[in-house]
Design a protein around this motif. Structure first.
Motif, PDB file in Angstrom:
ATOM      1  N   GLY A 159       0.799  -1.183  -0.081  1.00 15.57           N
ATOM      2  CA  GLY A 159       0.041  -0.025   0.018  1.00 15.57           C
ATOM      3  C   GLY A 159       0.899   1.458  -0.134  1.00 15.57           C
ATOM      4  N   SER A 160       1.947   1.288   0.637  1.00 11.28           N
ATOM      5  CA  SER A 160       2.883   2.608   0.868  1.00 11.28           C
ATOM      6  C   SER A 160       3.394   2.617  -0.637  1.00 11.28           C
ATOM      7  CB  SER A 160       3.904   2.071   1.774  1.00 11.28           C
ATOM      8  OG  SER A 160       3.419   2.145   3.289  1.00 11.28           O
ATOM      9  N   THR A 161       3.870   1.442  -1.238  1.00 13.79           N
ATOM     10  CA  THR A 161       4.560   1.489  -2.456  1.00 13.79           C
ATOM     11  C   THR A 161       3.445   2.048  -3.592  1.00 13.79           C
ATOM     12  OG1 THR A 161       5.978  -0.179  -1.717  1.00 13.79           O
ATOM     13  CG2 THR A 161       5.967   0.314  -4.181  1.00 13.79           C
ATOM     14  N   LEU A 162       2.344   1.715  -3.677  1.00 13.10           N
ATOM     15  CA  LEU A 162       1.345   2.119  -4.155  1.00 13.10           C
ATOM     16  C   LEU A 162       1.146   3.787  -4.172  1.00 13.10           C
ATOM     17  CD1 LEU A 162      -1.822  -0.100  -3.929  1.00 13.10           C
ATOM     18  CD2 LEU A 162      -0.695   0.570  -6.050  1.00 13.10           C
ATOM     19  N   ILE A 163       1.207   4.463  -2.902  1.00 14.73           N
ATOM     20  CA  ILE A 163       1.110   5.673  -2.774  1.00 14.73           C
ATOM     21  C   ILE A 163       2.531   6.459  -3.422  1.00 14.73           C
ATOM     22  CG2 ILE A 163       1.524   7.385  -1.033  1.00 14.73           C
ATOM     23  CD1 ILE A 163      -0.353   5.730   0.634  1.00 14.73           C
ATOM     24  N   ASP A 164       3.731   5.928  -2.970  1.00 13.35           N
ATOM     25  CA  ASP A 164       4.804   6.505  -3.358  1.00 13.35           C
ATOM     26  C   ASP A 164       5.128   6.505  -4.868  1.00 13.35           C
ATOM     27  OD1 ASP A 164       5.891   6.622  -0.897  1.00 13.35           O
ATOM     28  OD2 ASP A 164       6.852   4.705  -0.756  1.00 13.35           O
ATOM     29  N   ALA A 165       4.389   5.444  -5.560  1.00 13.15           N
ATOM     30  CA  ALA A 165       4.376   5.292  -6.950  1.00 13.15           C
ATOM     31  C   ALA A 165       3.423   6.367  -7.510  1.00 13.15           C
ATOM     32  CB  ALA A 165       4.297   4.014  -7.521  1.00 13.15           C
ATOM     33  N   GLY A 166       2.662   6.706  -6.880  1.00 12.96           N
ATOM     34  CA  GLY A 166       1.716   7.900  -7.464  1.00 12.96           C
ATOM     35  C   GLY A 166       0.669   7.114  -8.113  1.00 12.96           C
ATOM     36  N   ILE A 167       0.410   5.852  -7.838  1.00  9.67           N
ATOM     37  CA  ILE A 167      -0.857   5.181  -8.322  1.00  9.67           C
ATOM     38  C   ILE A 167      -2.126   5.200  -7.726  1.00  9.67           C
ATOM     39  CG2 ILE A 167      -1.746   2.737  -9.031  1.00  9.67           C
ATOM     40  CD1 ILE A 167       1.042   1.850  -9.590  1.00  9.67           C
ATOM     41  N   VAL A 168      -2.088   5.700  -6.300  1.00  6.84           N
ATOM     42  CA  VAL A 168      -3.254   6.208  -5.562  1.00  6.84           C
ATOM     43  C   VAL A 168      -2.791   7.233  -4.726  1.00  6.84           C
ATOM     44  CG1 VAL A 168      -4.149   3.750  -5.330  1.00  6.84           C
ATOM     45  CG2 VAL A 168      -2.703   4.521  -3.721  1.00  6.84           C
ATOM     46  N   GLY A 169      -3.837   8.054  -4.181  1.00  8.25           N
ATOM     47  CA  GLY A 169      -3.488   8.921  -3.445  1.00  8.25           C
ATOM     48  C   GLY A 169      -3.416   8.670  -1.829  1.00  8.25           C
TER      49      GLY A 169
END
Length: 209
Positions: A159-169
């Motif tokens: 989940g943190s990586t999703l945010i870091d990648a800009g895929i989710v806010g």
């Protein structure tokens, strides 16, 4: 505990270990691809910074030219660098988009594996609770808690990586794909053995054991 029960436990436990290993592999692939994406962005940014520095240097030199031909040559070089900067931005963006697409596919794989691991955990937890004894309560609960912790931790890192990648806010509750929607704030897994330990502690207290 009969041999049949022990064999079933061993089979289910081996299955859980396999699911954890699959999650490890899937998450490592996500992290490796995310690092690749970050490297491409950083490399592109560095290249642009170097070209900007060269352009600034050339513009500085133009201020002191005493020859028309030399001035024209410097201006031509500045123009070429500006085109290179635009081209570098396009190339970096193209590379980033390609890698980001690959990253999303890896996220889909991870969340599919995670969902499977959660389901298997529930099955194994039920098996442990139904077959555990007072003697095995501590060990069984510790083992299931370890599995739960690994599943929960992997989910949190993804989940943190999703945010870091800009895929989710930062505040997004779901990661949505064409196939499914992953609830990013889902409750952590916890073995039923924890409640059994709590109840057992109450009984021991009442009996002064």
């Amino acid at each position: 505990m009969t041999n049949t029960v022990e064999n079933k436990r061993a089979e289910y436990t081996a299955g859980m270990e396999s699911k954890i290993a699959e999650m490890d592999t899937a998450l490592q692939a996500v992290q490796a691809k995310f690092n690749e994406l970050e490297d491409v962005k950083a490399s592109g940014k560095q290249a642009v910074a170097e070209m900007e520095a060269n352009k600034a240097q050339l513009k500085e030199e133009i201020n002191f030219v005493t020859d028309l031909g030399e001035g024209k040559l410097l201006l031509q070089q500045v123009g070429e660098i500006e085109k290179d900067i635009e081209l570098q931005a396009i190339v970096t963006q193209g590379q980033a988009v390609k890698i980001a697409g690959e990253l999303e596919e890896l996220f889909k794989t991870f969340y599919a594996v995670h969902a499977s691991a959660k389901t298997f955990f529930s099955v194994l937890d039920k098996e442990y609770v139904e077959t555990m004894s007072v003697r095995t309560l501590e060990e069984d609960t510790a083992k299931m808690s370890e599995y739960a912790s690994k599943i929960n931790t992997h989910f949190g890192v993804a989940g943190s990586t999703l945010i870091d990648a800009g895929i989710v806010g930062q505040g997004d509750r779901f990661y949505r794909t064409a196939q499914t929607a992953v609830h990013l704030g889902q409750t952590d897994l916890m073995t039923m053995g924890v409640n059994m330990k709590r109840e057992m502690a109450k009984v021991k207290y009442q009996l002064n054991l």
